[in-house]
Scaffold this motif. Structure first.
Motif, short mmCIF file in Angstrom:
data_model
loop_
_atom_site.label_atom_id
_atom_site.label_comp_id
_atom_site.label_asym_id
_atom_site.label_seq_id
_atom_site.Cartn_x
_atom_site.Cartn_y
_atom_site.Cartn_z
N ASN A 107 0.81 -1.23 0.00
CA ASN A 107 0.00 0.00 0.00
C ASN A 107 0.84 1.27 0.00
N LEU A 108 2.13 1.17 -0.32
CA LEU A 108 2.97 2.35 -0.44
C LEU A 108 2.98 2.80 -1.89
N GLY A 109 2.21 3.85 -2.17
CA GLY A 109 2.15 4.37 -3.53
C GLY A 109 3.19 5.44 -3.76
N PHE A 110 3.20 5.96 -4.98
CA PHE A 110 4.16 7.01 -5.32
C PHE A 110 3.59 8.37 -4.92
N THR A 111 3.53 8.59 -3.61
CA THR A 111 2.99 9.84 -3.08
C THR A 111 4.09 10.90 -3.03
N LYS A 112 3.68 12.15 -2.97
CA LYS A 112 4.64 13.24 -2.91
C LYS A 112 5.39 13.22 -1.58
N ILE A 113 6.66 13.57 -1.65
CA ILE A 113 7.48 13.71 -0.45
C ILE A 113 7.69 15.20 -0.21
N PRO A 114 7.18 15.73 0.90
CA PRO A 114 7.19 17.19 1.12
C PRO A 114 8.55 17.86 0.93
N VAL A 115 9.63 17.25 1.43
CA VAL A 115 10.92 17.91 1.31
C VAL A 115 11.32 18.08 -0.15
N CYS A 116 10.95 17.14 -1.00
CA CYS A 116 11.26 17.25 -2.43
C CYS A 116 10.43 18.36 -3.07
N GLU A 117 9.17 18.44 -2.70
CA GLU A 117 8.29 19.49 -3.24
C GLU A 117 8.76 20.88 -2.80
N ASP A 118 9.12 21.01 -1.52
CA ASP A 118 9.56 22.31 -1.00
C ASP A 118 10.88 22.73 -1.62
N PHE A 119 11.84 21.81 -1.71
CA PHE A 119 13.12 22.12 -2.33
C PHE A 119 12.93 22.58 -3.77
N LEU A 120 12.11 21.85 -4.51
CA LEU A 120 11.91 22.18 -5.93
C LEU A 120 11.31 23.57 -6.08
N SER A 121 10.29 23.87 -5.28
CA SER A 121 9.64 25.18 -5.35
C SER A 121 10.59 26.30 -4.96
N SER A 122 11.26 26.14 -3.84
CA SER A 122 12.12 27.21 -3.32
C SER A 122 13.34 27.44 -4.19
N VAL A 123 14.01 26.36 -4.58
CA VAL A 123 15.21 26.49 -5.39
C VAL A 123 14.88 27.03 -6.78
N SER A 124 13.76 26.62 -7.34
CA SER A 124 13.35 27.14 -8.65
C SER A 124 13.14 28.65 -8.58
N THR A 125 12.53 29.11 -7.47
CA THR A 125 12.36 30.55 -7.28
C THR A 125 13.70 31.24 -7.14
N GLY A 126 14.57 30.68 -6.31
CA GLY A 126 15.87 31.30 -6.08
C GLY A 126 16.73 31.40 -7.32
N LEU A 127 16.79 30.33 -8.09
CA LEU A 127 17.65 30.32 -9.27
C LEU A 127 17.08 31.15 -10.42
N SER A 128 15.79 31.41 -10.38
CA SER A 128 15.19 32.27 -11.41
C SER A 128 15.50 33.75 -11.16
N GLN A 129 15.99 34.05 -9.96
CA GLN A 129 16.42 35.40 -9.57
C GLN A 129 15.39 36.48 -9.87
N PRO A 130 14.21 36.40 -9.26
CA PRO A 130 13.25 37.50 -9.40
C PRO A 130 13.83 38.76 -8.79
N SER A 131 13.29 39.91 -9.15
CA SER A 131 13.86 41.19 -8.73
C SER A 131 13.96 41.31 -7.21
N TRP A 132 12.97 40.78 -6.48
CA TRP A 132 12.97 40.92 -5.03
C TRP A 132 13.99 40.01 -4.33
N LEU A 133 14.60 39.09 -5.10
CA LEU A 133 15.54 38.14 -4.52
C LEU A 133 16.94 38.27 -5.11
N ARG A 134 17.04 39.01 -6.20
CA ARG A 134 18.33 39.10 -6.90
C ARG A 134 19.40 39.71 -6.00
N GLY A 135 20.54 39.02 -5.93
CA GLY A 135 21.64 39.50 -5.10
C GLY A 135 21.48 39.20 -3.62
N LYS A 136 20.40 38.47 -3.26
CA LYS A 136 20.13 38.19 -1.85
C LYS A 136 19.99 36.69 -1.56
#
Length: 394
Positions: A250-279
């Motif tokens: 009964n172990l399906g391929f469910t989302k793992i929160p740390v993977c989802e959070d890393f993907l979201s946060s790092v994608s934002t960081g590496l895209s360097q939006p104006s409010w995050l650029r240089g920070k």
């Protein structure tokens, strides 16, 4: 009695004036004790020069080790997991994640301006006369164990254990802790309770804070392996798989929160939006573990912090420890850092690793972690699973 329209306007103007005076008194509180104009200018200048740094991490990602790099610097005021008190207090009364994150932002804003009294609303039991013995891992912060907070140890002492701090320093005076914070040019906090960088956008856009974010990541396969040992009750299916040697039906391929959070946060960081650029700076734990001194030099240079000899000495002492790592030392920072970063490869079966890298495929690719193709490849520690990753943070 009827008031004329002129009287109403006059009352309104008086009310606005009073409100303005009140706001001015609050915002100028930091400078109200200045005895002369030059001293006020000096205080303002020091405030503008402060470096405010927030380390975003996940549990079991090497964040305790990483935070201690900053803690060794005598001009750094370091706090370990200050949001623990907020989350603990609000989780028992509120299930709304946004409310908890909003309160966390407010607390961080205050703490970065050295107002440690804000924690009093969340510490249990409530401090009396600004004194408490309930601050989480107070001994993990040298600034809270040395003058002006505690006179039992000299500020120049390199090795102060958490146990020694608690035994010798007694109750923590939050007023003196605020003074200690004000005396240092770098304020650094580490938290595993902010899931993604976008949560603190308001703080990054606040010109008064001069805030930078260091995002610490680790191979999610290593994080899960470590969490299974440290928090077994949270991974019952994976533990069952490890004990029985086969995947539970009964172990399906469910989302793992740390993977989802890393993907979201790092994608934002590496895209360097104006409010995050240089920070924003991304740091992989594996890079730090393999070359701790070189990587620390790079990080400190980016942040504009000098590499103090105390930091160098601590790195040499705490990254070359040999021997077996006991489960009782899960929060220890003293170990063979290079071997520890790869240790998960000998703890998980190939089937478990296949499952994790299927669920977390996107973030593994984003962070430059190689996919394991066979059991032999998994246990061959001479074969690195970490690709070179060159990133510009300007």
């Amino acid at each position: 009695m009827h008031c004329s329209w002129k009287a109403v306007i006059l009352l309104a103007l008086v009310f606005v004036a009073v409100q303005y005076a009140l706001i001015r008194s609050i915002t100028s509180e930091n400078y109200s004790s200045c005895s002369d104009t030059q001293r006020c200018c000096d205080v303002k200048q020091m405030s503008s020069k402060k470096n405010h740094i927030l380390i975003l991490a996940a549990t079991r990602s090497g964040s305790s080790f990483f935070g201690q790099l900053f803690n060794q610097h005598p001009d750094v005021f370091y706090l370990y997991e200050p949001l623990n008190h907020v989350q603990t207090a609000l989780n028992s009364t509120n299930d709304n994640r946004q409310v908890i994150l909003g309160a966390s932002r407010d607390i961080l804003r205050g703490l970065f301006t050295c107002n440690l009294h804000l924690l009093e609303s969340y510490i249990n039991p409530v401090p009396e006369n600004h004194m408490t013995d309930a601050v989480k891992r107070r001994g993990a912060s040298k600034a809270l164990c040395t003058p002006p907070v505690c006179d039992a140890f000299s500020s120049s002492m390199v090795n102060i254990s958490e146990e020694e701090c608690l035994q010798e320093c007694g109750y923590l005076n939050l007023t003196l802790a605020s003074v200690s914070c004000q005396q240092r040019h770098n304020v650094v906090m580490k938290t595993v309770r902010v899931p993604v960088v976008s949560v603190i956008r308001d703080l990054l856009e606040d010109p008064r804070l001069n805030l930078k974010v260091i995002q610490l990541v680790r191979d999610p396969r290593g994080i899960v392996a470590s969490r299974m040992m440290t928090f077994p009750e949270k991974y019952p299916m994976m533990r069952l798989w490890k004990m029985k040697g086969q995947k539970p039906r009964n172990l399906g391929f469910t989302k793992i929160p740390v993977c989802e959070d890393f993907l979201s946060s790092v994608s934002t960081g590496l895209s360097q939006p104006s409010w995050l650029r240089g920070k924003y700076m991304l740091v992989r734990y594996e890079d730090l573990a393999q070359n701790p001194l070189t990587k620390t030099q790079e990080i400190f240079a980016y942040l504009g912090i000098s590499l103090h000899q105390h930091v160098v000495d601590w790195i040499q002492e705490n990254t070359e420890a040999k021997g077996v790592w006991s489960p009782m030392e899960v929060f220890s920072t003293k170990r063979d850092s290079a071997a520890n970063s790869e240790g998960w490869r000998l703890k998980l079966s190939f089937g478990m690793v296949e499952y994790l890298q299927t669920v977390c495929q996107a973030v593994l690719q984003k962070l430059g972690y190689k996919r394991v193709r066979s059991s032999g490849e998994l246990t061959n520690l001479s074969y690195s699973l970490v690709e070179d990753m060159k990133i510009s943070f300007q």
